[in-house]
Scaffold this motif. Structure first.
Motif, PDB file in Angstrom:
ATOM      1  N   CYS A  29       0.829  -1.213   0.000  1.00 58.18           N
ATOM      2  CA  CYS A  29       0.000   0.000   0.000  1.00 58.18           C
ATOM      3  C   CYS A  29       0.861   1.259   0.000  1.00 58.18           C
ATOM      4  O   CYS A  29       0.337   2.370  -0.146  1.00 58.18           O
ATOM      5  CB  CYS A  29      -0.966   0.015   1.186  1.00 58.18           C
ATOM      6  N   GLY A  30       2.186   1.110   0.190  1.00 56.29           N
ATOM      7  CA  GLY A  30       3.073   2.257   0.090  1.00 56.29           C
ATOM      8  C   GLY A  30       3.810   2.615   1.367  1.00 56.29           C
ATOM      9  O   GLY A  30       4.376   3.706   1.474  1.00 56.29           O
ATOM     10  N   LEU A 141      -3.651   3.217   4.117  1.00 54.49           N
ATOM     11  CA  LEU A 141      -4.501   2.570   3.129  1.00 54.49           C
ATOM     12  C   LEU A 141      -3.937   2.798   1.733  1.00 54.49           C
ATOM     13  O   LEU A 141      -3.089   3.679   1.523  1.00 54.49           O
ATOM     14  CB  LEU A 141      -5.916   3.151   3.209  1.00 54.49           C
ATOM     15  N   PRO A 142      -4.382   2.008   0.748  1.00 57.77           N
ATOM     16  CA  PRO A 142      -4.004   2.315  -0.640  1.00 57.77           C
ATOM     17  C   PRO A 142      -4.452   3.726  -1.028  1.00 57.77           C
ATOM     18  O   PRO A 142      -5.118   4.416  -0.257  1.00 57.77           O
ATOM     19  CB  PRO A 142      -4.753   1.239  -1.441  1.00 57.77           C
ATOM     20  N   LEU A 143      -4.130   4.147  -2.228  1.00 60.15           N
ATOM     21  CA  LEU A 143      -4.397   5.504  -2.664  1.00 60.15           C
ATOM     22  C   LEU A 143      -5.878   5.871  -2.555  1.00 60.15           C
ATOM     23  O   LEU A 143      -6.757   5.077  -2.920  1.00 60.15           O
ATOM     24  CB  LEU A 143      -3.967   5.683  -4.120  1.00 60.15           C
ATOM     25  N   SER A 144      -6.140   7.065  -2.074  1.00 57.22           N
ATOM     26  CA  SER A 144      -7.486   7.626  -2.153  1.00 57.22           C
ATOM     27  C   SER A 144      -7.775   7.994  -3.602  1.00 57.22           C
ATOM     28  O   SER A 144      -6.858   8.052  -4.440  1.00 57.22           O
ATOM     29  CB  SER A 144      -7.594   8.861  -1.274  1.00 57.22           C
ATOM     30  N   PHE A 145      -9.035   8.274  -3.911  1.00 62.53           N
ATOM     31  CA  PHE A 145      -9.329   8.695  -5.281  1.00 62.53           C
ATOM     32  C   PHE A 145      -8.662  10.027  -5.590  1.00 62.53           C
ATOM     33  O   PHE A 145      -8.211  10.258  -6.718  1.00 62.53           O
ATOM     34  CB  PHE A 145     -10.836   8.798  -5.519  1.00 62.53           C
ATOM     35  N   GLY A 168      -8.499  -0.350  -8.467  1.00 61.89           N
ATOM     36  CA  GLY A 168      -8.109  -0.162  -7.071  1.00 61.89           C
ATOM     37  C   GLY A 168      -7.033   0.900  -6.930  1.00 61.89           C
ATOM     38  O   GLY A 168      -6.701   1.614  -7.878  1.00 61.89           O
ATOM     39  N   GLY A 169      -6.474   0.988  -5.737  1.00 59.87           N
ATOM     40  CA  GLY A 169      -5.556   2.069  -5.423  1.00 59.87           C
ATOM     41  C   GLY A 169      -4.173   1.645  -4.972  1.00 59.87           C
ATOM     42  O   GLY A 169      -3.455   2.452  -4.373  1.00 59.87           O
ATOM     43  N   LEU A 170      -3.780   0.404  -5.203  1.00 61.88           N
ATOM     44  CA  LEU A 170      -2.401   0.032  -4.875  1.00 61.88           C
ATOM     45  C   LEU A 170      -1.460   0.850  -5.753  1.00 61.88           C
ATOM     46  O   LEU A 170      -1.612   0.869  -6.980  1.00 61.88           O
ATOM     47  CB  LEU A 170      -2.184  -1.461  -5.085  1.00 61.88           C
ATOM     48  N   PRO A 171      -0.508   1.556  -5.169  1.00 64.23           N
ATOM     49  CA  PRO A 171       0.274   2.552  -5.923  1.00 64.23           C
ATOM     50  C   PRO A 171       0.929   2.030  -7.191  1.00 64.23           C
ATOM     51  O   PRO A 171       0.963   2.739  -8.202  1.00 64.23           O
ATOM     52  CB  PRO A 171       1.318   3.017  -4.899  1.00 64.23           C
ATOM     53  N   SER A 292      -9.800  -3.695   1.732  1.00 67.32           N
ATOM     54  CA  SER A 292      -8.865  -2.573   1.708  1.00 67.32           C
ATOM     55  C   SER A 292      -8.588  -2.052   0.306  1.00 67.32           C
ATOM     56  O   SER A 292      -8.124  -0.921   0.148  1.00 67.32           O
ATOM     57  CB  SER A 292      -7.537  -2.969   2.372  1.00 67.32           C
ATOM     58  N   ASP A 293      -8.884  -2.849  -0.722  1.00 68.19           N
ATOM     59  CA  ASP A 293      -8.605  -2.402  -2.088  1.00 68.19           C
ATOM     60  C   ASP A 293      -9.611  -3.027  -3.043  1.00 68.19           C
ATOM     61  O   ASP A 293      -9.813  -4.248  -3.046  1.00 68.19           O
ATOM     62  CB  ASP A 293      -7.189  -2.786  -2.505  1.00 68.19           C
TER      63      ASP A 293
END
Length: 407
Positions: A29-30, A141-145, A168-171, A292-293
């Motif tokens: 998630c970064g 958390l992963p990236l927000s919108f 999803g928002g995984l970087p 979470s994603d």
């Protein structure tokens, strides 16, 4: 590299405070990148590289430091006397008895400690007991919108949001060329890594803490798929056990409970308790789980079970969590409010729906909020832009604008 400004601000807020900064969150998630970004900020603010001691326990070069005594000796040897030293320990849960090294470093006056972990067990065992009141957790958390949009500036907001729901928002996903073609392969690797790593770590600590042995990967993945497809719906351990049994395999509720914990601990799922708005008390039955994603959810769930409304609720839940709210599901008589949120003593009720343009949907979504008799703010978040406005004190907002903080 996407700058994680909110998390950097949180680290800066706690910098040099006499607490251990613990950054937790799902793998990839970064967290490691966040520590690198923070170290860069330290250097730009006058801290020398010699004052920064960083160890990533997933790197082979640090394998011998998985022994807590060697880790402690390594760091002490690198300390710059008479100056503040900043120690970063990435994926610390891989070190056996890591809490002994962390505690010994913590009591030194000239050390500021930052650790990361990809498993909630990190703060449920001896570290929590040993360092009670001496650490602060920053759940990442992963990236927000909003972060996703800052990296993907082409096209419309609506098109970007559709991609965000799907990918999803995984970087790393965001930075991939041809992400639509490569995403599933990458997500499969992430998913399997999380599942297998968690099993390995549970195996290691099984004899120490008496945890049930998690050794059936097929069962674990089956339960994960059930939770992913049930996002936004009430779920009980019994309902999961009944589902598994109906598919031809008998399983006890105790086993299911342990396997659900194995999916919650690595931050794949977040359980949310239900709250009786009228009775002002938490309810013990039928929690809801959010993932979470959403990229992982799409990978795990067959298309026929994929629902836009529930994905939208998941996005809003994660955003509320990012913004620091305590979140419950609200029970109002025989109906529900999607989220009862509280921050700094301020309560807000939030409903989420894909569209409010249909009259029956409008009445269904607004009815639970109307039934609440207190004066706390009430809002509905929706993808449509036609029904935005104020309805007897209940505000209807476009969810994309809300995510981008344009309201």
């Amino acid at each position: 590299m996407i700058k994680r400004t909110d998390y950097l601000n949180e680290l800066n807020k706690w910098k040099d405070e006499q607490v251990i900064k613990v950054v937790t969150g799902i793998r990839r998630c970064g967290k490691s990148t966040l520590l690198e970004q923070f170290q860069t900020e330290l250097v730009s603010n006058g801290i020398s590289r010699e004052q920064i001691i960083a160890v990533n326990f997933e790197a082979l070069e640090f394998e011998e430091l998985l022994d807590y005594k060697k880790l402690y000796a390594y760091i002490v040897d690198k300390i710059v006397p008479d100056k503040k030293n900043y120690v970063f320990l990435d994926e610390i849960q891989m070190v056996n008895d890591y809490q002994k090294a962390v505690d010994s470093l913590f009591i030194r006056d000239n050390i500021d400690i930052y650790i990361t972990g990809s498993n909630a067990y990190l703060l449920s065992g001896e570290l929590a007991t040993l360092l009670s009141g001496r650490y602060v957790e920053i759940n990442m958390l992963p990236l927000s919108f909003s972060e996703y949009r800052s990296a993907k500036t082409d096209g419309s907001d609506d098109a970007a949001f559709a991609d965000y729901l799907r990918l999803g928002g995984l970087p790393y996903i965001v930075m991939l060329d041809d992400a639509n073609e490569k995403a599933d392969t990458y997500l499969e690797g992430i998913y399997n890594t999380i599942i297998i790593k968690d099993i390995e770590e549970r195996q290691k600590r099984k004899d120490r803490d008496g945890k049930r042995n998690i050794n059936d990967i097929a069962l674990l993945k089956n339960i994960a798929r059930f939770l992913a497809s049930s996002v936004g719906n009430p779920v009980s351990i019994k309902s999961i056990a009944d589902y598994i049994t109906s598919s031809g395999r008998k399983v006890s509720q105790n086993t299911v409970s342990e396997y659900v914990s194995a999916l919650v601990e690595p931050y794949i799922f977040y359980p949310v308790e239900r709250y009786d708005v009228e009775g002002k008390q938490l309810l013990k039955q039928n929690q809801k789980y959010y993932i979470s994603d959403l990229g992982l959810r799409r990978y795990m769930v067959t298309k026929k079970n994929y629902d836009l409304g529930f994905s939208l609720k998941n996005v809003v839940y994660l955003e509320l969590k990012r913004r620091g709210y305590r979140i419950n599901i609200g029970k109002v008589g025989s109906t529900e409010v999607d989220f009862v949120t509280e921050k700094n003593g301020n309560v807000t009720y939030v409903q989420v729906t894909a569209s409010m343009t249909d009259e029956k949907t409008f009445e269904r979504e607004i009815a639970p909020l109307k039934a609440i008799r207190d004066n706390h703010p009430k809002k509905i978040l929706t993808l449509d832009r036609f029904t935005a406005g104020n309805y007897d004190g209940i505000t209807v907002e476009n969810v994309i604008d809300w995510l981008l903080e344009r309201v």
